[in-house]
Write a protein that holds these residues in place. Structure first.
Motif, short mmCIF file in Angstrom:
data_model
loop_
_atom_site.label_atom_id
_atom_site.label_comp_id
_atom_site.label_asym_id
_atom_site.label_seq_id
_atom_site.Cartn_x
_atom_site.Cartn_y
_atom_site.Cartn_z
N PRO A 158 11.67 10.19 -7.86
CA PRO A 158 11.39 11.64 -7.45
C PRO A 158 11.11 12.08 -5.85
N ASN A 159 11.16 13.21 -5.78
CA ASN A 159 10.72 13.44 -4.35
C ASN A 159 11.46 12.74 -3.13
N LEU A 160 12.63 12.02 -3.41
CA LEU A 160 13.21 11.47 -2.24
C LEU A 160 13.87 12.26 -1.47
N PRO A 161 13.81 12.25 -0.06
CA PRO A 161 14.86 13.12 0.95
C PRO A 161 16.24 13.06 0.53
N SER A 162 17.11 14.08 0.43
CA SER A 162 18.39 13.82 0.24
C SER A 162 19.15 12.65 0.96
N TRP A 163 18.69 12.47 2.30
CA TRP A 163 19.52 11.61 3.17
C TRP A 163 19.03 9.90 2.77
N ARG A 167 0.72 -1.23 0.08
CA ARG A 167 0.12 0.01 -0.04
C ARG A 167 0.87 1.19 -0.05
N LYS A 168 2.19 1.06 0.10
CA LYS A 168 3.01 2.24 0.36
C LYS A 168 3.72 2.67 -0.99
N SER A 169 3.84 4.00 -1.10
CA SER A 169 4.59 4.40 -2.36
C SER A 169 6.20 3.93 -2.23
N VAL A 170 6.64 3.91 -3.34
CA VAL A 170 8.19 3.57 -3.37
C VAL A 170 8.94 4.55 -2.24
N GLN A 171 8.65 5.86 -2.46
CA GLN A 171 9.20 6.84 -1.46
C GLN A 171 9.11 6.39 -0.01
N TYR A 184 11.25 3.47 0.72
CA TYR A 184 12.64 3.94 1.05
C TYR A 184 12.96 4.42 2.11
N ILE A 185 12.01 5.34 2.55
CA ILE A 185 12.32 6.22 3.80
C ILE A 185 11.92 5.26 4.94
N ASP A 186 11.01 4.26 4.89
CA ASP A 186 10.73 3.46 6.07
C ASP A 186 11.98 2.62 6.29
N PHE A 187 12.64 1.83 5.27
CA PHE A 187 13.73 1.20 5.34
C PHE A 187 14.91 1.68 5.92
N THR A 188 15.15 2.83 5.57
CA THR A 188 16.21 3.67 6.03
C THR A 188 16.16 3.84 7.26
#
Length: 323
Positions: free
Chosen positions: A56-61, A20-24, A27-31
């Motif tokens: 797109p729209n991925l935080p820089s960290w 249900r989550k977006s790719v962004q 990735y954020i959750d995994f990090t």
């Protein structure tokens, strides 16, 4: 895929909730989960530096697993979360969780100190590839004498800290090889007790060797027929180590003279040591205010990589909000 590759143990998270989550968000959750689990920022060191954005729209960290890396990690291509780092820039200080659950998930609150600033970039594109002969590779890519003279000019005009010519020569060579002419990178192995690279004397010897090669080949000369196997072996090993320059930029620093960092680094960027990270980071002040920073990329700074500049305790560090 990200979770399965890194075998992250997830509690109370069903496959349906992931889909249900977006790719962004994935990735954020995994990090964030890696940071929480490891109590360190080690996962940020897996961030790929690339000329294009995959998500797109991925935080820089947040590492973008969807792009092809334009650089080789400073620790070599086999870097993994489970392996020990050969660097220890934060002197084993831990990342302290200080992020409120009320704060947006796209930001990451970290602790550390700014230890330097970029005075100027050195305009040079490393032509990394397979040369006709290894020696030709050095004559094209490494104008070490010109770079030392450039930094010396910065010292004369008061923009860069004082240094002797020999100190600069050694720093330039260690910077271009991320610590030196070492077997751990040449053999693609990360060892638990990796060496700290080149001594000043060895680095200066390599500096003069590279300058001799450049002068010899740029003037149309050829290598002597009896060129020693010892010299050839040195050049082969140094060639492997300097592959780290691919996709990166050399820049002049205010205090530590020179760094090898991301190609996007520019004048005014700051160099920060973050608690829980084994390497320094190039950060850029965000338009939203001085406490907000974008992550430009990781860097190698001679005299910083083994905790030499850390003089603060965990509770004395400054807060940075990465966006």
């Amino acid at each position: 895929m990200v979770y399965s590759v890194f075998k992250i143990q997830k509690k109370n998270l069903s496959l349906r909730s992931i889909t249900r989550k977006s790719v962004q968000d994935v990735y954020i959750d995994f990090t964030l989960r890696c940071i929480e689990q490891d109590k360190s920022l080690r996962v940020l060191e897996l961030k790929k530096e690339s000329k294009r954005k995959g998500i797109p729209n991925l935080p820089s960290w947040v590492p973008d697993w969807n792009v092809e890396a334009a650089t080789t990690p400073f620790e070599g291509p086999k870097i993994e979360l489970a392996l020990p780092s050969q660097f220890n820039a934060s002197a084993s200080l831990s990342h302290v969780e200080s992020q409120s659950t009320l704060e947006p998930r796209h930001i990451l609150v970290v602790n550390g100190k700014i230890i330097d600033y970029v005075v100027t970039e050195i305009e040079h594109d490393f032509q990394i590839g397979t040369p006709i002969q290894i020696e030709q590779y050095f004559s094209v890519n490494f104008h070490v004498k010109a770079w030392v003279m450039f930094i010396e000019h910065g010292i004369k005009v008061g923009l860069v800290s004082e240094a002797t010519t020999e100190q600069l020569q050694a720093a330039v060579i260690r910077t271009l090889t991320a610590g030196g002419f070492i077997d751990s990178l040449a053999s693609l192995d990360v060892q638990e007790t990796a060496p700290r690279g080149l001594s000043n004397a060895d680095a200066i010897e390599i500096y003069h060797e590279l300058e001799r090669l450049r002068e010899m080949l740029s003037n149309g000369g050829a290598l002597p027929q009896d060129w020693s196997e010892l010299k050839k072996d040195m050049h082969r090993k140094l060639w492997v180590n300097t592959e780290l320059c691919k996709g990166r930029r050399v820049a002049v620093l205010m205090k530590h003279w020179i760094m090898l960092g991301p190609s996007q680094a520019r004048q005014g960027d700051c160099i920060a040591v973050l608690n829980g990270s084994s390497i320094p980071w190039v950060l850029r002040e965000h338009e939203d205010g001085c406490e907000y920073h974008e992550v430009v990329g990781q860097c190698f700074v001679d005299g910083v990589m083994y905790g030499e500049v850390v003089s603060w305790n965990e509770d004395e560090a400054d807060n940075f909000v990465l966006v």
